[in-house]
Design a protein around this motif. Structure first.
Motif, PDB file in Angstrom:
ATOM      1  N   ARG A  17       0.844  -1.197   0.000  1.00 15.60           N
ATOM      2  CA  ARG A  17       0.000   0.000   0.000  1.00 15.60           C
ATOM      3  C   ARG A  17       0.880   1.249   0.000  1.00 15.60           C
ATOM      4  O   ARG A  17       2.102   1.162   0.080  1.00 15.60           O
ATOM      5  CB  ARG A  17      -0.922   0.004   1.227  1.00 15.60           C
ATOM      6  CG  ARG A  17      -0.173   0.079   2.558  1.00 15.60           C
ATOM      7  CD  ARG A  17      -1.114  -0.014   3.741  1.00 15.60           C
ATOM      8  NE  ARG A  17      -1.518  -1.382   3.969  1.00 15.60           N
ATOM      9  CZ  ARG A  17      -2.505  -1.733   4.795  1.00 15.60           C
ATOM     10  NH1 ARG A  17      -3.182  -0.816   5.433  1.00 15.60           N
ATOM     11  NH2 ARG A  17      -2.793  -2.998   4.993  1.00 15.60           N
ATOM     12  N   ALA A  21       3.391   0.695  -2.841  1.00 11.83           N
ATOM     13  CA  ALA A  21       2.574   0.355  -4.002  1.00 11.83           C
ATOM     14  C   ALA A  21       2.817   1.336  -5.147  1.00 11.83           C
ATOM     15  O   ALA A  21       2.860   0.945  -6.321  1.00 11.83           O
ATOM     16  CB  ALA A  21       1.091   0.352  -3.615  1.00 11.83           C
ATOM     17  N   THR A  25       4.244   0.634  -9.085  1.00 13.77           N
ATOM     18  CA  THR A  25       3.620   1.157 -10.301  1.00 13.77           C
ATOM     19  C   THR A  25       4.614   1.966 -11.129  1.00 13.77           C
ATOM     20  O   THR A  25       4.703   1.809 -12.354  1.00 13.77           O
ATOM     21  CB  THR A  25       2.415   2.031  -9.939  1.00 13.77           C
ATOM     22  OG1 THR A  25       1.421   1.224  -9.292  1.00 13.77           O
ATOM     23  CG2 THR A  25       1.797   2.669 -11.177  1.00 13.77           C
ATOM     24  N   HIS A  43      -2.600  -7.744   0.677  1.00  8.50           N
ATOM     25  CA  HIS A  43      -2.445  -6.424   0.081  1.00  8.50           C
ATOM     26  C   HIS A  43      -1.458  -6.440  -1.078  1.00  8.50           C
ATOM     27  O   HIS A  43      -1.691  -5.818  -2.116  1.00  8.50           O
ATOM     28  CB  HIS A  43      -1.988  -5.410   1.131  1.00  8.50           C
ATOM     29  CG  HIS A  43      -3.095  -4.836   1.952  1.00  8.50           C
ATOM     30  ND1 HIS A  43      -3.441  -5.317   3.194  1.00  8.50           N
ATOM     31  CD2 HIS A  43      -3.968  -3.831   1.695  1.00  8.50           C
ATOM     32  CE1 HIS A  43      -4.450  -4.626   3.674  1.00  8.50           C
ATOM     33  NE2 HIS A  43      -4.796  -3.716   2.783  1.00  8.50           N
ATOM     34  N   VAL A  44      -0.361  -7.162  -0.901  1.00  5.35           N
ATOM     35  CA  VAL A  44       0.633  -7.156  -1.963  1.00  5.35           C
ATOM     36  C   VAL A  44       0.157  -7.968  -3.163  1.00  5.35           C
ATOM     37  O   VAL A  44       0.492  -7.651  -4.317  1.00  5.35           O
ATOM     38  CB  VAL A  44       2.002  -7.631  -1.438  1.00  5.35           C
ATOM     39  CG1 VAL A  44       2.064  -9.141  -1.273  1.00  5.35           C
ATOM     40  CG2 VAL A  44       3.124  -7.146  -2.347  1.00  5.35           C
ATOM     41  N   VAL A  47      -1.886  -5.591  -5.204  1.00  3.62           N
ATOM     42  CA  VAL A  47      -1.036  -4.689  -5.979  1.00  3.62           C
ATOM     43  C   VAL A  47      -0.511  -5.393  -7.220  1.00  3.62           C
ATOM     44  O   VAL A  47      -0.540  -4.857  -8.329  1.00  3.62           O
ATOM     45  CB  VAL A  47       0.130  -4.173  -5.108  1.00  3.62           C
ATOM     46  CG1 VAL A  47       1.161  -3.433  -5.963  1.00  3.62           C
ATOM     47  CG2 VAL A  47      -0.385  -3.266  -4.002  1.00  3.62           C
ATOM     48  N   LYS A  50      -2.742  -5.855 -10.381  1.00  2.00           N
ATOM     49  CA  LYS A  50      -2.969  -4.701 -11.247  1.00  2.00           C
ATOM     50  C   LYS A  50      -1.972  -4.639 -12.408  1.00  2.00           C
ATOM     51  O   LYS A  50      -2.181  -3.906 -13.366  1.00  2.00           O
ATOM     52  CB  LYS A  50      -2.867  -3.407 -10.433  1.00  2.00           C
ATOM     53  CG  LYS A  50      -3.907  -3.265  -9.333  1.00  2.00           C
ATOM     54  CD  LYS A  50      -3.671  -1.991  -8.532  1.00  2.00           C
ATOM     55  CE  LYS A  50      -4.675  -1.841  -7.406  1.00  2.00           C
ATOM     56  NZ  LYS A  50      -4.405  -0.626  -6.584  1.00  2.00           N
TER      57      LYS A  50
END
Length: 260
Positions: A17, A21, A25, A43-44, A47, A50
Motif C-alpha cells: 500500500r 505500491a 507502479t 495487500h501485496v 497490488v 494490477k
C-alpha cells in the motif's frame, strides 16, 4: 512505456500500500519487472494483480534475516539478477518519550533500520559481485529534524539513512549506488493514522499550515505529497539518469523542513 528501466529486475519491500505500491507502479511504468513484497500477503497480491506478469507478489517480514536472504536467493534463481532494491517497509507509532513503551521503540528499529540492513545486505552482496546495481531506501524528513512525539520513528529513520550512506561508500568502487529518499507528510494510511478521526480535511490543513506550539513548520508548497511524488524520486535515483549519484539523501517534502 518508457524504456528507462527496460529489462531491469527490482525488489520492493512494503509494497502492499501507500508509497510502496506507488513505487511498484512507477517501476513498471518505466519498464522494470518487480518482486513486490509485504508482510501483508493479501495487500501485496492485490497490488501485483494490477500489473499482470510484470509483478510477482511475495509475503516477507523484513525483520527476519533468514527469510530475506531466502527470498533474494529465490528471486535471483527464478527471475534473474537483481538490479534494484527499494526499502519501503516501515512502521510509525507516535508517543512522547515519557510514554514510549520499550516494545514500540524496538519495533521501529526492527523494521525501519534492521529491515533495511537485512534487505540491503542481501542485495548488495550480489550486486557488488556483478559490478552494478542500485539500492534506494525510503526514510523520512523526520530523520533530519526533531519532531515531538516521533522520537523512535525519527531515530530509526536517521539510522537507516546513515546505514545506507555507509553501505554506499563500501560498494561504490564495485559499481553499486546507494541513496535515500526522505519524504515529508504524504497521503498514506500512516499519515492518516496521526490525524483526528473524521477530521481529515482540517487535519490536513494543520499539516500544511504548520503548528508553532509544537515547533513544526508548514509546507511551503502548500500541499501534502501524493505517494507518486515519492515514487518518482525513487525511480529517478534507481535509474541510469542518476548514474553519478550515490550516498545522497533526497528530501521530497515540499520544503517543509526548510532543509534544516
Amino acid at each position: 512505456m518508457s524504456a528507462a528501466l527496460d529489462g531491469r529486475l527490482a525488489l520492493v519491500t512494503g509494497a502492499g500500500r501507500g508509497i510502496g505500491a506507488a513505487v511498484v507502479t512507477a517501476l513498471v511504468e518505466e519498464g522494470a519487472r518487480v518482486v513486490a513484497t509485504d508482510r501483508d500477503g493479501d495487500h501485496v497480491e492485490a497490488v501485483a494483480d494490477k500489473h499482470g506478469d510484470r509483478v510477482v507478489a511475495r509475503p516477507l517480514d523484513v525483520t527476519d534475516a533468514a527469510a530475506v536472504e531466502a527470498l533474494v536467493a529465490e528471486t535471483e534463481r527464478d527471475l534473474g539478477p537483481l538490479d534494484i532494491a527499494v526499502n519501503v517497509a516501515g512502521v510509525l507509532r507516535d508517543a512522547p518519550v515519557a510514554d514510549l513503551r520499550e516494545e514500540d521503540w524496538a519495533v521501529h528499529f526492527a523494521v525501519n533500520t534492521t529491515g533495511v540492513f537485512h534487505v540491503s545486505r542481501a542485495a548488495s552482496r550480489r550486486m557488488a559481485g556483478r559490478g552494478r546495481g542500485s539500492i534506494v531506501t525510503v526514510a523520512s524528513n523526520a530523520g533530519g529534524i526533531p519532531r515531538a512525539n516521533l522520537s523512535a520513528y525519527a531515530a530509526s529513520k536517521a539510522a537507516a539513512v546513515m546505514f545506507t550512506k555507509c553501505l554506499g561508500l563500501e560498494v561504490a568502487g564495485r559499481g553499486v549506488r546507494c541513496n535515500t529518499v526522505s519524504p515529508g507528510s504524504t497521503m498514506t494510511d500512516m499519515q492518516r493514522a496521526l490525524w483526528t478521526a473524521g477530521e481529515e480535511e482540517s487535519s490536513a490543513r494543520r499539516v500544511i499550515d504548520g503548528d508553532l506550539a509544537s515547533y513544526r513548520t508548514g509546507i511551503p508548497l502548500g500541499r501534502i505529497a501524493d505517494p507518486a511524488d515519492i515514487a518518482d524520486a525513487v525511480v529517478f535515483l534507481a535509474s541510469d539518469r542518476a548514474r553519478h549519484i550515490t550516498m545522497h539523501d533526497l528530501y521530497v517534502d515540499g520544503g517543509a523542513t526548510l532543509r534544516a
